[in-house]
Design a protein around this motif. Structure first.
Motif, PDB file in Angstrom:
ATOM      1  N   HIS A 182       0.839  -1.205   0.000  1.00 55.37           N
ATOM      2  CA  HIS A 182       0.000   0.000   0.000  1.00 55.37           C
ATOM      3  C   HIS A 182       0.877   1.259   0.000  1.00 55.37           C
ATOM      4  O   HIS A 182       0.522   2.259  -0.621  1.00 55.37           O
ATOM      5  CB  HIS A 182      -0.945  -0.003   1.199  1.00 55.37           C
ATOM      6  CG  HIS A 182      -1.866  -1.186   1.219  1.00 55.37           C
ATOM      7  ND1 HIS A 182      -2.763  -1.429   0.199  1.00 55.37           N
ATOM      8  CD2 HIS A 182      -2.021  -2.193   2.107  1.00 55.37           C
ATOM      9  CE1 HIS A 182      -3.430  -2.550   0.467  1.00 55.37           C
ATOM     10  NE2 HIS A 182      -2.996  -3.035   1.620  1.00 55.37           N
ATOM     11  N   ALA A 183       1.996   1.188   0.704  1.00 58.59           N
ATOM     12  CA  ALA A 183       2.909   2.335   0.717  1.00 58.59           C
ATOM     13  C   ALA A 183       3.456   2.576  -0.696  1.00 58.59           C
ATOM     14  O   ALA A 183       3.574   3.712  -1.153  1.00 58.59           O
ATOM     15  CB  ALA A 183       4.047   2.084   1.701  1.00 58.59           C
ATOM     16  N   GLN A 184       3.756   1.470  -1.390  1.00 57.86           N
ATOM     17  CA  GLN A 184       4.256   1.614  -2.767  1.00 57.86           C
ATOM     18  C   GLN A 184       3.208   2.220  -3.684  1.00 57.86           C
ATOM     19  O   GLN A 184       3.516   3.021  -4.560  1.00 57.86           O
ATOM     20  CB  GLN A 184       4.625   0.236  -3.311  1.00 57.86           C
ATOM     21  CG  GLN A 184       6.080  -0.093  -3.150  1.00 57.86           C
ATOM     22  CD  GLN A 184       6.362  -1.461  -3.700  1.00 57.86           C
ATOM     23  OE1 GLN A 184       5.642  -2.408  -3.404  1.00 57.86           O
ATOM     24  NE2 GLN A 184       7.389  -1.568  -4.512  1.00 57.86           N
ATOM     25  N   GLU A 185       1.967   1.806  -3.467  1.00 52.65           N
ATOM     26  CA  GLU A 185       0.877   2.355  -4.272  1.00 52.65           C
ATOM     27  C   GLU A 185       0.775   3.868  -4.026  1.00 52.65           C
ATOM     28  O   GLU A 185       0.644   4.660  -4.962  1.00 52.65           O
ATOM     29  CB  GLU A 185      -0.438   1.646  -3.906  1.00 52.65           C
ATOM     30  CG  GLU A 185      -1.694   2.175  -4.575  1.00 52.65           C
ATOM     31  CD  GLU A 185      -1.622   2.161  -6.094  1.00 52.65           C
ATOM     32  OE1 GLU A 185      -0.893   1.309  -6.651  1.00 52.65           O
ATOM     33  OE2 GLU A 185      -2.289   3.026  -6.724  1.00 52.65           O
ATOM     34  N   ALA A 186       0.895   4.256  -2.751  1.00 56.33           N
ATOM     35  CA  ALA A 186       0.859   5.688  -2.429  1.00 56.33           C
ATOM     36  C   ALA A 186       2.012   6.410  -3.127  1.00 56.33           C
ATOM     37  O   ALA A 186       1.849   7.505  -3.666  1.00 56.33           O
ATOM     38  CB  ALA A 186       0.938   5.877  -0.916  1.00 56.33           C
ATOM     39  N   LYS A 187       3.180   5.754  -3.141  1.00 57.96           N
ATOM     40  CA  LYS A 187       4.355   6.346  -3.774  1.00 57.96           C
ATOM     41  C   LYS A 187       4.104   6.553  -5.269  1.00 57.96           C
ATOM     42  O   LYS A 187       4.427   7.600  -5.833  1.00 57.96           O
ATOM     43  CB  LYS A 187       5.550   5.410  -3.551  1.00 57.96           C
ATOM     44  CG  LYS A 187       6.912   6.020  -3.772  1.00 57.96           C
ATOM     45  CD  LYS A 187       7.988   4.998  -3.370  1.00 57.96           C
ATOM     46  CE  LYS A 187       9.351   5.391  -3.838  1.00 57.96           C
ATOM     47  NZ  LYS A 187      10.327   4.301  -3.649  1.00 57.96           N
ATOM     48  N   ARG A 188       3.479   5.540  -5.878  1.00 59.75           N
ATOM     49  CA  ARG A 188       3.136   5.685  -7.310  1.00 59.75           C
ATOM     50  C   ARG A 188       2.208   6.870  -7.523  1.00 59.75           C
ATOM     51  O   ARG A 188       2.245   7.523  -8.551  1.00 59.75           O
ATOM     52  CB  ARG A 188       2.476   4.401  -7.829  1.00 59.75           C
ATOM     53  CG  ARG A 188       3.481   3.348  -8.277  1.00 59.75           C
ATOM     54  CD  ARG A 188       2.811   2.231  -9.076  1.00 59.75           C
ATOM     55  NE  ARG A 188       1.965   1.395  -8.231  1.00 59.75           N
ATOM     56  CZ  ARG A 188       2.405   0.344  -7.527  1.00 59.75           C
ATOM     57  NH1 ARG A 188       3.671  -0.001  -7.583  1.00 59.75           N
ATOM     58  NH2 ARG A 188       1.572  -0.352  -6.792  1.00 59.75           N
ATOM     59  N   ARG A 189       1.346   7.137  -6.531  1.00 64.53           N
ATOM     60  CA  ARG A 189       0.450   8.293  -6.649  1.00 64.53           C
ATOM     61  C   ARG A 189       1.116   9.554  -6.102  1.00 64.53           C
ATOM     62  O   ARG A 189       0.465  10.468  -5.643  1.00 64.53           O
ATOM     63  CB  ARG A 189      -0.837   8.017  -5.872  1.00 64.53           C
ATOM     64  CG  ARG A 189      -1.605   6.792  -6.338  1.00 64.53           C
ATOM     65  CD  ARG A 189      -2.919   6.702  -5.576  1.00 64.53           C
ATOM     66  NE  ARG A 189      -3.514   5.387  -5.660  1.00 64.53           N
ATOM     67  CZ  ARG A 189      -4.564   5.011  -4.928  1.00 64.53           C
ATOM     68  NH1 ARG A 189      -5.112   5.857  -4.065  1.00 64.53           N
ATOM     69  NH2 ARG A 189      -5.069   3.812  -5.048  1.00 64.53           N
TER      70      ARG A 189
END
Ligand SMILES: Nc1nc2c(c(=O)[nH]1)N[C@H]1C(S)=C(S)[C@@H](COP(=O)(O)OP(=O)(O)OC[C@H]3O[C@@H](n4cnc5c(=O)[nH]c(N)nc54)[C@H](O)[C@@H]3O)O[C@H]1N2
Ligand SMILES: Nc1nc2c(c(=O)[nH]1)N[C@H]1C(S)=C(S)[C@@H](COP(=O)(O)OP(=O)(O)OC[C@H]3O[C@@H](n4cnc5c(=O)[nH]c(N)nc54)[C@H](O)[C@@H]3O)O[C@H]1N2
Ligand SMILES: [Mo]
Length: 695
Positions: A196-203
């Motif tokens: 989820h942190a990576q997804e946030a990073k992508r956003r």
């Protein structure tokens, strides 16, 4: 389900079974085991369980290797050599259980408090963890174990501040704009949060890692604040200081949903970033930049989220550090947004029927007014204590299950000395001959998760999981429940609750609070919870608010506000031991579990100490050389890795190897101390001074 039955006809064909990962990890994954001809051949993440997302960590994708490991204990064993030599001979279940029951009964006839269960989270299963075993020890009137070894300082910090071990839903981190990963190596130990942190990073969210070690997680964040161990409260105060100075405070939230803001504000004003920078050993500009990132989110009304984890609470001031950090979201009003706030543990959300499962009421039969309580984190000292008015009776018998204390408890030399006592009767329920098992009088083979029923809570998400057995028990292994049921029968305990079978226990764990048919059908059930737990306040503290100032702590004569406490072993306090040592987990082990799985041990190589190039050069230590790490408690020999993963002045002794697989028969816990935290009576593994020399 009859666990004692071995199929009369060998099973053929291929089938899959949905289960749950039993390990002590926030992720609690749902997994699917492929069984071929009665043998588990593959374990995969359940693609239908959103929290697992079809992905398992490297360790648990080898779970079948562990279950069918050539060194699995297959029969009950009785000690034949001296204590600790690890020499055993096979005996029948009846012989072992009859003798154990007779020995425990004889001790109980004198004083049942001399018997101590010792267990932790080898399995997090509610059934194989604390059902029949808890009933058994309650009925016996044995001493109670204070289970503090992992999380109780942080839990206390959270409960004094928020009133509960609950926080953000993990999936909402994907929508955060700024994520502070604070005291957690998520890539290694909380992989499903990291997604989820990576997804946030992508956003395009910003990720900041706050950790003395440049961990695998720090590598992947935008910023790494490598503070000294045990200085987190000072950093939290400096951030609150900046919020006060710049007006990044949600006055309405503070007025409605918190107590003690004037006092917290005043205390924070004593912590300008420059003072915290000094204490934390980081550049002041780095603290100011983090404060600005927080301020930018505040001004744009975008969510700030903190993934706090247990790494920061294993020092003297660990409970107060968690309190200090847990104040921040309320100051910012970050809880208003579902992607804002904080997550340390979600375990408080689960409606586990502990009274039903563990039956503490059975203790009344022992006639004791109060149970004698022994702290698992001081087992070294406590095994060596004599009978006294203050301590109670000397410990005469120890029944260990779901834990490997000789490897994981602090100050192992004392633990080993205690376990080696000739007058101590020790029973160990295990999968393998661990360091602890070596000291058993009886070593009983337990089933793994692939061989028994269980039901789970989680401390990282909010789903209940069911584990169905995938295969028949290997060899003569039996579930913990079965073993304690048989002991209860031999002790003459006729209470019907000892007859409950494992599937019944699975149903009892949540009673009507969870739809068991849905669990049977899907393997998991999501708890119905609000999207943002404290958006409208509703903190389950005595005041109903987030308690910056705790009347409960003040009433105990403690500081009502979060306190900045130096470590017990503060850097510079002993010139003989100039280095601070932390001992976070190695990525391919789970505490001391999996150390004996060859493929994972190969991935780790050997016991390692990371040391900063400057500290290594000062001592003539080169990369890959063998070093001795020592203090007054003992000495540990391992390989040096000269690396900037270690900050200057701090060495990282990656855990937790089996002692007997180490270079000199010890592991990092030879060096750690039995001193406890400020709150929660927890161990201080990361509050430890050492010196290092070439071996
Ligand atoms: N692969 C793997 N996963 C695990 C485990 C394991 O052994 N291996 N153990 C499981 C268990 S039992 C638990 S309790 C959880 C633990 O979960 P976490 O608490 O997330 O555990 P760690 O990954 O050890 O993260 C701790 C981090 O804190 C850092 N740290 C040490 N001292 C301090 C400090 O004073 N301040 C700050 N800010 N950071 C500090 C360490 O360097 C380390 O990177 O993980 C679980 N998951
Ligand atoms: N130096 C240092 N020490 C630490 C830590 C650290 O970071 N640094 N971390 C601490 C933390 S957070 C924790 S949680 C503790 C963990 O300490 P423990 O809870 O003792 O964890 P493990 O070492 O994984 O040992 C669990 C044992 O239980 C056994 N087991 C698993 N399932 C079953 C079962 O169904 N039945 C039976 N009978 N046995 C089973 C496994 O084979 C394994 O040997 O260690 C602590 N020690
Ligand atoms: Mo833990």
């Amino acid at each position: 389900m009859d666990f004692t039955a071995t199929p009369a006809v060998p099973e053929t064909g291929v089938r899959t079974v949905v289960g749950a990962c039993p390990h002590d990890c926030p992720d609690t994954c749902s997994f699917v085991t492929t069984v071929q001809n009665g043998v588990a051949v593959k374990v995969q993440g359940n693609p239908h369980h959103p929290q697992t997302g079809g992905v398992l960590c490297a360790k648990v994708s080898r779970y079948h290797e562990r279950t069918h490991h050539p060194e699995r204990l297959l029969t009950p064993l009785k000690r034949v050599g001296p204590k600790g030599a690890g020499r055993f001979e096979p005996v029948s279940w009846d012989e072992a259980l009859d003798d154990i029951a007779a020995r425990l009964q004889a001790i109980a006839a004198r004083d049942p408090r001399a018997i101590l269960p010792y267990s932790y989270a080898g399995t997090m299963g509610l059934v194989q963890g604390e059902s029949i075993a808890a009933r058994f020890f309650h009925r016996l009137g044995a001493s109670w174990l204070d289970r503090t070894i992992c999380a109780s300082a942080g839990a206390a910090g959270l409960e004094y501040t928020l009133g509960t071990k609950q926080g953000m839903r993990v999936e909402h981190f994907a929508e955060s704009r700024l994520i502070l990963i604070w005291g957690s190596n998520s890539v290694g130990s909380n992989l499903h949060f990291w997604r989820h942190a990576q997804e946030a990073k992508r956003r395009s969210a910003r990720l900041v890692c706050i950790d003395p070690r440049r961990s695998e997680t720090a590598d992947k964040c935008h910023e790494h604040i490598a503070l000294r161990p045990g200085t987190d409260a000072a950093l939290a105060y400096a951030l609150i200081h900046a919020c006060v100075q710049h007006g990044w405070v949600d006055h309405a939230y503070l007025a409605q949903h918190t107590v003690g803001w004037p006092q917290l504000r005043e205390r924070a004003l004593q912590w300008p970033p420059a003072r915290a920078a000094e204490v934390c050993g980081v550049p002041v500009a780095q603290i100011e930049a983090l404060a600005r990132d927080i301020g930018a989110c505040f001004e744009q009304q975008t969510p700030v989220a903190i993934r706090l984890n247990y790494g920061m609470q294993r020092v003297r001031g660990g409970g107060n550090a968690v309190r200090a950090v847990a104040c921040l979201p309320a100051v910012l009003g970050a809880w208003r947004h579902r992607a804002g706030g904080l997550l340390l543990s979600s375990s408080g959300a689960f409606p586990v029927q502990r009274q039903v499962l563990q039956r503490p009421d059975l203790f009344a039969a022992s006639g004791q007014a109060q149970p004698r309580v022994v702290n698992m984190s001081t087992i070294g000292d406590d095994l060596l204590r004599s009978t006294s008015a203050e301590f109670g009776p000397r410990i005469e018998a120890l029944v260990v299950y779901n834990s490997n204390p000789v490897a994981v408890a602090p100050e192992s030399s004392k633990v080993v000395q205690g376990f080696a006592r000739d007058d101590l009767f020790t029973v160990v329920l295990e999968h393998f001959q661990t360091d602890t098992a070596d000291y058993a009088d009886y070593l009983l083979p337990a089933t793994t998760q692939l061989e028994h029923w269980d039901v789970h809570a989680s401390y990282g998400h909010t789903d209940v999981l069911l584990n169905r057995p995938a295969i028949a028990p290997v060899g003569q292994a039996r579930p913990n429940t079965h073993i304690f049921r048989e002991l209860a029968r031999r002790m003459g305990y006729t209470d019907p609750c000892f007859q409950d079978d494992d599937e019944t226990l699975c149903r009892q764990a949540y009673g009507d609070a969870v739809d068991f048919n849905a669990l049977l059908r899907d393997g998991f059930v999501t708890l119905p919870l609000p999207e943002a737990p404290f958006a409208q306040g509703g903190f389950p503290t005595p005041s109903g608010k987030c308690e910056f100032f705790s009347e409960r702590l003040a009433a105990q004569g403690l500081d009502g506000l979060p306190e900045v406490l130096p470590n017990h072993e503060a850097p510079g306090s002993d010139p003989r031991y100039p280095l601070a040592m932390i001992s976070p987990p190695a990525r391919n082990f789970l505490n001391s579990t999996f150390v004996n799985v060859q493929s994972l041990r190969d991935a780790e190589g050997q016991p390692l100490l990371e040391i900063h190039p400057a500290d290594a050069a000062d001592r003539g230590i080169v990369d890959g050389s063998t070093v001795r790490v020592f203090n007054d408690r003992g000495s540990y020999v391992c390989a040096a890795r000269v690396s900037e993963r270690a900050r200057p002045g701090v060495v990282n002794g990656l855990g937790i190897w089996w002692r007997k697989l180490g270079l000199n028969g010890t592991n990092v816990n030879e060096l750690t101390s039995q001193r406890l935290t400020d709150l929660g009576r927890a161990p201080t593994f990361y509050d430890c001074l050492v010196e290092v020399a070439p071996a």
